[in-house]
Design a protein around this motif. Structure first.
Motif, short mmCIF file in Angstrom:
data_model
loop_
_atom_site.label_atom_id
_atom_site.label_comp_id
_atom_site.label_asym_id
_atom_site.label_seq_id
_atom_site.Cartn_x
_atom_site.Cartn_y
_atom_site.Cartn_z
N SER A 1 71.89 66.37 91.73
CA SER A 1 70.26 66.55 92.81
C SER A 1 70.25 66.66 94.27
CB SER A 1 68.78 66.05 92.55
OG SER A 1 67.70 66.71 92.73
N LEU A 2 70.80 68.02 95.05
CA LEU A 2 70.65 67.17 96.13
C LEU A 2 68.99 68.27 97.95
CD1 LEU A 2 73.49 69.46 96.97
CD2 LEU A 2 73.42 66.08 96.81
N THR A 3 69.09 67.15 98.27
CA THR A 3 68.12 67.70 99.14
C THR A 3 68.56 68.59 100.93
OG1 THR A 3 67.52 65.85 101.18
CG2 THR A 3 66.88 65.69 99.52
N ILE A 4 67.44 69.14 100.70
CA ILE A 4 68.27 70.23 102.72
C ILE A 4 68.92 69.36 103.28
CG2 ILE A 4 66.24 70.36 103.42
CD1 ILE A 4 67.00 73.23 104.04
N ASP B 1 71.26 67.01 102.32
CA ASP B 1 71.92 66.44 101.96
C ASP B 1 73.31 67.59 102.32
OD1 ASP B 1 71.44 64.50 100.90
OD2 ASP B 1 70.76 64.90 99.73
N LEU B 2 72.55 68.89 102.13
CA LEU B 2 73.59 70.23 101.98
C LEU B 2 74.19 70.17 103.45
CD1 LEU B 2 70.78 72.88 100.18
CD2 LEU B 2 72.99 71.40 99.84
N GLN C 1 80.07 74.35 102.19
CA GLN C 1 79.41 73.50 100.57
C GLN C 1 79.61 74.70 99.81
OE1 GLN C 1 76.66 71.23 100.59
NE2 GLN C 1 76.91 70.24 98.65
N LEU D 1 73.52 73.62 93.27
CA LEU D 1 74.04 74.08 94.74
C LEU D 1 71.72 74.44 95.66
CD1 LEU D 1 75.38 72.86 97.36
CD2 LEU D 1 76.66 75.78 97.07
N PRO D 2 71.41 74.08 95.40
CA PRO D 2 71.28 72.46 95.51
C PRO D 2 71.47 71.74 94.42
CG PRO D 2 69.34 73.52 95.81
CD PRO D 2 70.16 74.55 95.73
N SER E 1 68.30 71.09 93.07
CA SER E 1 67.17 70.09 93.00
C SER E 1 65.95 71.33 93.35
CB SER E 1 67.05 69.32 94.38
OG SER E 1 66.89 70.85 96.15
N CYS F 1 64.13 74.74 94.18
CA CYS F 1 63.76 75.34 95.17
C CYS F 1 63.65 76.81 94.30
CB CYS F 1 65.50 76.05 95.44
SG CYS F 1 66.21 75.67 94.18
N VAL G 1 64.34 75.26 98.94
CA VAL G 1 64.25 74.28 98.66
C VAL G 1 63.00 73.99 99.04
CG1 VAL G 1 65.81 72.13 98.77
CG2 VAL G 1 67.27 74.52 99.67
#
Length: 142
Positions: free
Chosen positions: A2-5, A7-8, A12, A72-73, A75, A77, A135
């Motif tokens: 689970s990535l936040t914006i 983290d991107l 990637q 990707l991500p 989380s 969205c 996101v």
């Protein structure tokens, strides 16, 4: 994952594979009420153009959104835009690999643009395009 914006990053990549079965197509037909004979194993409509029945495009798009929601991500969205070109049909029994690559990040809007490429088990490109996703922030929906 689970990535936040934040983290991107550009470049990637995430991918997933799925083999589409007749039962998947039947479930898709039931949910969408699209019973085109091109998807039906026991119909003749597909036989003049294809070696096997065709998997609905909506079902293959589901693999793309699965990569978004799980990797990707991975989380919360929302899909804002999709532009996909279906170069070759996906058939029942095909194993499709969906690869998404981050190509743009707009931190002001929390938008991420991803390049989409899908291949079948023979390495033939079946879908190409891009998606734009919003996101959601860690604080929830604004």
């Amino acid at each position: 994952m689970s990535l936040t914006i934040t983290d991107l990053f550009i470049g990637q990549v995430a991918s997933m594979q799925r083999t589409f079965k007749e039962s998947d197509v039947k479930l898709c037909n039931e949910l969408t009420k699209d019973y085109s004979p091109i998807y039906q194993v026991n119909k003749e409509a597909w036989k003049s153009n294809f070696s096997k029945p065709v998997v609905p495009g909506l079902l293959t798009e589901g693999l793309i959104t699965q990569v978004i929601s799980e990797k990707l991500p991975g989380s919360a969205c929302i899909l804002l835009q999709k532009e996909l070109v279906f170069y070759h049909p996906v058939h029942i029994g095909d194993m499709i690999s969906a690869e998404l690559e981050v190509i743009d990040i707009n931190l002001n809007r929390d938008w991420v643009t991803q390049k989409v490429t899908c291949f079948n088990q023979a390495g033939i490109e079946v879908i190409k395009g891009q998606v734009v996703i919003f996101v959601l922030s860690n604080q929830g929906i604004r």
